[in-house]
Design an enzyme around this catalytic site. Structure first.
Site, short mmCIF file in Angstrom:
data_model
loop_
_atom_site.label_atom_id
_atom_site.label_comp_id
_atom_site.label_asym_id
_atom_site.label_seq_id
_atom_site.Cartn_x
_atom_site.Cartn_y
_atom_site.Cartn_z
CG HIS A 173 -3.46 9.33 0.55
ND1 HIS A 173 -4.43 10.10 1.59
CD2 HIS A 173 -4.17 8.39 0.06
CE1 HIS A 173 -5.49 9.66 1.75
NE2 HIS A 173 -5.20 8.50 0.91
CG HIS A 193 -2.03 0.95 1.41
ND1 HIS A 193 -2.12 1.55 2.51
CD2 HIS A 193 -2.83 1.54 0.43
CE1 HIS A 193 -3.01 2.71 2.40
NE2 HIS A 193 -3.61 2.43 0.93
O1 G3P Z 1 -6.19 1.33 -3.42
C1 G3P Z 1 -6.59 1.17 -2.17
C2 G3P Z 1 -6.36 2.18 -0.92
O2 G3P Z 1 -5.38 2.82 -1.35
C3 G3P Z 1 -7.36 3.26 -1.19
O3 G3P Z 1 -7.37 4.14 0.22
O4 G3P Z 1 -7.22 6.27 1.01
O5 G3P Z 1 -5.34 4.75 1.19
O6 G3P Z 1 -5.90 5.64 -1.11
P1 G3P Z 1 -6.36 5.23 0.26
MG MG Z 2 -4.66 4.55 -2.59
#
Ligand code: G3P
Ligand code: MG
Length: 246
Positions: free
Chosen positions: A54, A12
């Site tokens: 992000h 992630h």
């Molecule tokens: O793509 C999955 C996840 O990254 C979505 O949440 O807020 O971490 O971008 P976020």
């Molecule tokens: Mg994401």
């Protein structure tokens, strides 16, 4: 249906909790630990350069301030996007999507590219990300999957580069999910695992789509999800869920 053709454990925001999010250092960390795939977020800087970010502001992950949509990339390059995370990462720059894409291809890292538009820039971000991805991965053995929470961004990506696979990001799976998968031409649905029921995994597969879950940081939960038939999990905990965990 065909099995999920991508890595089943996806780091992630690049390197999860082991590196500053959405940086090249994070991707290198993921690769170093043997991960085959990374997820990261793409947003447009004020001059429309696609970059990895992000939040809609610089505050949390850099030593700067202000809105991403108001800051040209050349000004972002003066900022430190790693010092907030650790001293060892001080000076880490905000990467452009071009740099990130090239690094993924070079390292053989599969990418789940999340299109993360600033509010009001949904279609523009979808178009720019898809067109850049097409060039970055041209001739590469495996194409990235472009995902987004924003239907307008996915619709624009579909129009700009229809050949690139797309994933619909959701928290819970909405009642009209199948309609949206068809309209946006998605191959996969990416939901919050906390909202998922096992019968939904079957329904998604029965309709011919893959299912990925975010953000799964507990190996026991990952085990349950894989037992339900979930195709992939996106994790922050590269130290707890091994790249070959299935
Ligand atoms: O793509 C999955 C996840 O990254 C979505 O949440 O807020 O971490 O971008 P976020
Ligand atoms: Mg994401």
């Amino acid at each position: 249906m065909k099995p999920w053709p991508y890595p089943r454990i996806i780091a992630h925001r690049g390197g999860g909790t082991l590196a500053p999010e959405n940086t090249l250092a994070g991707m290198r960390k993921a690769r170093e630990l043997g991960f085959g795939g990374v997820e990261f977020d793409v947003m447009l800087a004020g001059d429309a350069t696609p970059i990895l970010m992000h939040d809609e502001t610089l505050a949390r992950t850099t030593n700067g301030s202000g809105a991403i949509a108001d800051t040209a990339y050349r000004d972002m390059l003066k900022l430190d996007a790693g010092g907030w995370f650790s001293r060892g990462h001080a000076g880490e720059p905000v990467p452009s999507f071009d740099q990130a894409g090239r690094l993924c291809v070079e390292l053989g890292l599969w990418a789940n590219v999340e299109i993360k538009p600033s509010k009001g820039f949904e279609a523009q971000t979808g178009t720019a990300t898809a067109l850049a991805a097409r060039e970055l991965w041209r001739g590469a053995p495996v194409q990235p999957v472009l995902s987004s929470f924003q239907p307008a961004a996915l619709a624009a990506a579909k129009q700009a580069a229809p050949e690139l696979p797309r994933g619909a990001l959701t928290k819970g799976i909405p009642a009209d999910w199948e309609h949206w998968m068809q309209v946006l031409g998605c191959v996969s649905l990416h939901c919050d695992y906390r909202m998922l029921l096992p019968q939904q995994v079957r329904a998604v597969h029965d309709a011919g789509y893959w299912l990925a879950c975010w953000t799964v940081n507990d190996p026991e939960i990952a085990r349950v999800l894989f037992d339900w038939g979930v195709d992939a999990v996106i994790t922050d905990r590269l130290d707890r869920i091994a790249p070959d965990f299935t």
